[in-house]
Each structure stands twice: as structure tokens, then as C-alpha cells.
Design an enzyme around this catalytic site. Structure first.
Site, PDB file in Angstrom:
ATOM      1  N   ASP A 258       0.863  -1.179   0.000  1.00 48.40           N
ATOM      2  CA  ASP A 258       0.000   0.000   0.000  1.00 48.40           C
ATOM      3  C   ASP A 258       0.896   1.225   0.000  1.00 48.40           C
ATOM      4  OD1 ASP A 258      -2.300   1.682   0.246  1.00 48.40           O
ATOM      5  OD2 ASP A 258      -3.346   0.084   1.303  1.00 48.40           O
ATOM      6  N   HIS A 281       1.804   1.696  -3.261  1.00 49.38           N
ATOM      7  CA  HIS A 281       0.848   2.506  -4.005  1.00 49.38           C
ATOM      8  C   HIS A 281       1.343   3.938  -4.156  1.00 49.38           C
ATOM      9  CE1 HIS A 281      -2.872  -0.275  -3.102  1.00 49.38           C
ATOM     10  NE2 HIS A 281      -1.986  -0.824  -3.889  1.00 49.38           N
TER      11      HIS A 281
END
Length: 449
Positions: A258, A281
């Protein structure tokens, strides 16, 4: 009383061994000199006072069948608070929440390893510290004034470790996606703190949140979320800042699934520099604008010298639309107001990321028509992204990024300069640009659909 008798008496205290001039009797690495470099957060960080050389508290782990060292750690920090040093140089298991927000002028040295009890992953749902923001919670939280937490990465892989034992939670998520999972660590309400030279492993949720804090430096950290059985890892943000001012995160390695670093609401005067991120991410502003009636401010950010590999995004700004919507279990929103302002992304090395640049004001909503009908209430101004080089993945080739605002008056003075990104096909990379001033984007923008 003879010295040996004194030592024996102190050693008999359950879970705690306190010894004057203890540094002579067990190895303690010196406190690292953690200095922001090359950029700082706008002003000098507070000076950390010297610690009393005669006040050391060494925490002794409890013996089986007991499974909780939290009371011993709490006792040590109460004993050596306000001028001392707490040493955790063995293997510890924490089985209950630790509220350590009372600290003042104390060092915590972790040369052993700390793990959080995963025997019952549902226990922490009702025994962790809660945040209303995105339904987050945390195993333990550290706050106060003038706190230094550090280890020694030279001791080897099994030392200076904080382990969330996330595997059990990720496996349970396969049968119960509504499982609440705690974050691994929180600085909450701290003023003047450093964390350095530690390994963090496998958080059930995010690794770290820096909340309600100021004057924090994070340096020389090694963060890894790695599944042992191929189970999907849930979340695992490296660092999230929230309602915090003057924070520096630097010189660290993060392998996760993430955001590498994420700036949540009311993050101001923050520097992120010299990071290597894999599988994330991106370095993300947001998500923001999630809660109707709340104002989110994110401003004065400097992101410098970042390497990002095998990520979905790199330089990223994500804003919720102007209407409340559902997104995923425990997560929905939209309609909040505020602004992103004065942000610089500089010297970014992209390696096989899906997008080099991402700006969206439709976060959490797949229906773009709805986002266009209800533009974000939050504005994005004075953003510079420059000196971005490397490659993107084949996933969107030849598209290398998206810069999409939900209305013409929501974004202004967003510049992209000196970007040399290549795509696998060898074609000229293109970018989706909507409601932007294309004249200050040194990009090839595809026409609006």
C-alpha cells in the site's frame, strides 16, 4: 549490603532489572545523531536532552506460560521516565494494549525483538486504541515530549525488530473481510521525537501513524510486509501522517503493498527524502476530503530523492468526490472540503510502476459521471513535480500517468517539469490530463474523451 546482594535483589523484581551505570554491564548502542538531510521541515528540531547515565531500566521478559510483557514494559517506562533509558534487549511478547503517552525525556533502546500476540486476532478489535479516521486502531501508542526510540541494524536480522505478526490476520481476512486489524505503531501526541535504526515486520494493517504530533524525525528504518504463504497482504502503509506538523521521514527502505508514505488530513510542513519503496501505491497525498463537514489541510510538503519499484502509482494525490459514496467494507465517504497547497515532488526514480504521476478527485468512486456531476470540494494548488525519470510497467502502456481534476476551478498552478519516463513498447509516453493548465505540463496529454 554487598554489591552482589544488591544485584540479586534488583534482578528479582518481576519483569524489571534496574541498575545504576547499567551501560557498563550490558551493551547499549549510543543514541544516533538523527539530523534531517538535505532538507528540514522549515525550522530546527528541538534539542533532545542528555539522559542520566545512572538511570537504566532493562526489561526482563516474563516466563511461560505467561504471554504478556506489556506490564513489565510499562513499569520500566514509569521507572525510568523523565531522564532515563529503557532497554529491551531480549524477546518480548505484548498481549495487551500499551498507552505510553505520558513519556518525557526518555530513550527506548530496542536491541532485542518485540512481537504482538496473534493467538486471537479478534482480541485486538476490542482492546486496541481507536481512531475515528478510517476506523483505524493501534496496538500501542507513544506520546509525550523528547522521546527517542532506536535500535541497531548492525546486530542482524532477528534483532532490533518490532513484529506485528500480520500473517494470522491476512489469513483470517480470507474468510472475514470485515476483520478489524490494528496498526503496528503510533506516535500520538508527541512533541520532539525520533525513531531510527529499527526493523518493522508484517503489520496487520498500516505500519505507522504519526498523529497529533510535531517535530518528529524518522530515519534509517527497514520496513517489510511479506506473506509466508502467498496470502494477500492487507494495507501495510509505511507511514501515515495525520494532524501533525514538522515531520521528517528519511533514509529508509520499505517493501509493502500500500502507500509507501501517505499524508492524511492536516499534515503540514513535512519532508520525505531518500527512500527506497518496493511494491507500494506510491508517495500519496490523501486520501483527503473523505468526511462531509470537515476541512482537510495538506500543505508545505517536500518529497525528494525517492526510488519506487513495482508500484501502482508514484507521485500521487487522491481526493474524494463532492458526494458521499461507499467504497469498501468500513470505508466510504466524500464531500469534505479543504486544500492541498505548496507541494514539491523532486528527483523521483520510477522502476516499472503502473503510473509515474496520479492526480484524481474521484477517489473511492468508480462512477466518473458521478464525480463530474459532484466535483470535489477540495482544491489543489501550487504543486510542482519535477526531475522524474525511469520506466513504467506494461499495464497501461503507452499511458504513463493521469492528472484529472473534477472541475476546471479545482486545480491551479500544477507544474510538471523535466520528466523522462519511458514505456515498455518504446512508444512516446502519454498522459491523461483533464481540467488542468496543459501549458505548464511538460507532457504529451491525450485529448479529453
Amino acid at each position: 549490603m554487598r554489591l552482589l546482594d544488591i544485584l540479586g535483589t534488583l534482578a528479582s523484581v518481576p519483569g524489571l532489572f534496574t541498575l545504576a551505570s547499567a551501560a557498563k554491564h550490558f551493551q547499549i548502542p549510543p543514541r544516533p545523531d538523527v539530523v534531517p538531510s538535505p532538507y528540514n521541515a522549515g525550522q530546527s528540531m528541538p534539542i533532545s536532552l542528555p539522559r542520566d547515565p545512572d538511570r537504566y531500566c532493562q526489561v526482563k521478559p516474563v516466563l511461560p506460560p505467561q504471554r504478556d510483557d506489556a506490564p513489565s514494559i510499562l513499569q520500566a517506562l514509569q521507572e525510568c521516565n523523565d531522564g532515563g533509558t529503557v532497554v529491551l534487549d531480549a524477546s518480548y511478547l505484548i498481549g495487551s494494549p500499551l498507552d505510553l503517552t505520558f513519556l518525557k525525556h526518555v530513550d527506548i533502546v530496542i536491541t532485542g525483538n518485540i512481537a504482538f500476540d496473534d493467538a486471537d486476532v479478534y482480541y485486538w478489535d476490542s482492546h486496541s486504541f481507536k481512531y475515528t479516521f478510517q476506523n483505524q486502531s493501534v496496538f500501542w501508542k507513544v506520546g509525550g515530549e523528547d522521546v527517542n526510540i532506536y535500535g541497531d541494524l548492525g546486530l542482524g536480522e532477528g534483532r532490533s525488530v518490532v513484529d506485528g505478526r500480520g500473517q494470522a490476520y491476512w489469513e483470517e481476512m480470507m474468510v472475514n473481510e470485515n476483520l478489524f486489524r490494528p496498526m503496528l505503531f503510533a506516535f500520538d501526541g508527541v512533541k520532539g521525537a525520533t525513531m531510527s535504526n529499527l526493523r518493522m515486520r508484517n503489520p496487520p494493517n498500516w505500519f505507522n501513524i504519526i498523529a497529533n504530533s510535531s517535530d518528529v524525525i524518522i530515519s534509517n528504518m527497514d520496513l517489510r510486509a511479506e506473506s509466508l504463504k502467498g496470502t494477500k497482504i492487507a494495507n501495510s502503509d509505511g507511514w501515515d501522517t495525520y494532524r501533525s506538523d514538522r515531520v521528517v521521514i528519511q533514509d529508509s527502505f520499505i517493501r509493502n503493498t500500500d502507500d509507501c508514505v501517505s499524508f492524511k488530513p492536516n499534515s503540514t510542513n513535512i519532508v520525505v527524502q531518500n527512500l527506497e519503496c518496493i511494491g507500494s501505491h506510491g508517495i500519496s497525498i490523501g486520501s483527503i476530503g473523505q468526511y462531509k463537514g470537515e476541512t482537510d489541510i495538506v500543505e508545505n510538503l517536500h518529497i525528494y530523492n525517492i526510488s519506487m519499484t513495482n508500484a501502482s502509482d508514484f507521485a500521487r494525490i487522491k481526493v474524494w468526490p463532492g458526494i458521499e459514496t461507499d467504497f469498501q467494507p468500513h470505508l466510504g465517504g466524500g464531500g469534505g472540503s479543504g486544500h492541498v497547497r505548496n507541494v514539491t515532488f523532486d528527483l523521483l526514480h520510477s522502476v516499472n510502476n503502473d503510473r509515474a504521476i496520479t492526480i484524481t478527485q474521484c477517489y473511492g468512486q468508480k462512477n466518473e459521471t458521478l464525480c463530474n456531476e459532484f466535483p470535489a470540494n477540495l482544491t489543489i494548488t501550487d504543486v510542482t513535480m519535477k526531475n522524474i525519470f525511469g520506466t513504467t510497467s506494461s499495464k497501461l502502456d503507452p499511458l504513463a500517468g493521469t492528472l484529472v481534476c473534477s472541475a476546471p476551478d479545482r486545480c491551479s498552478n500544477i507544474k510538471v517539469e523535466n520528466i523522462t519516463i519511458s514505456v515498455p513498447s518504446g512508444e512516446a509516453p502519454v498522459y491523461e490530463c483533464r481540467n488542468m493548465d496543459n501549458g505548464i505540463l511538460q507532457l504529451t496529454c491525450i485529448p479529453d474523451a
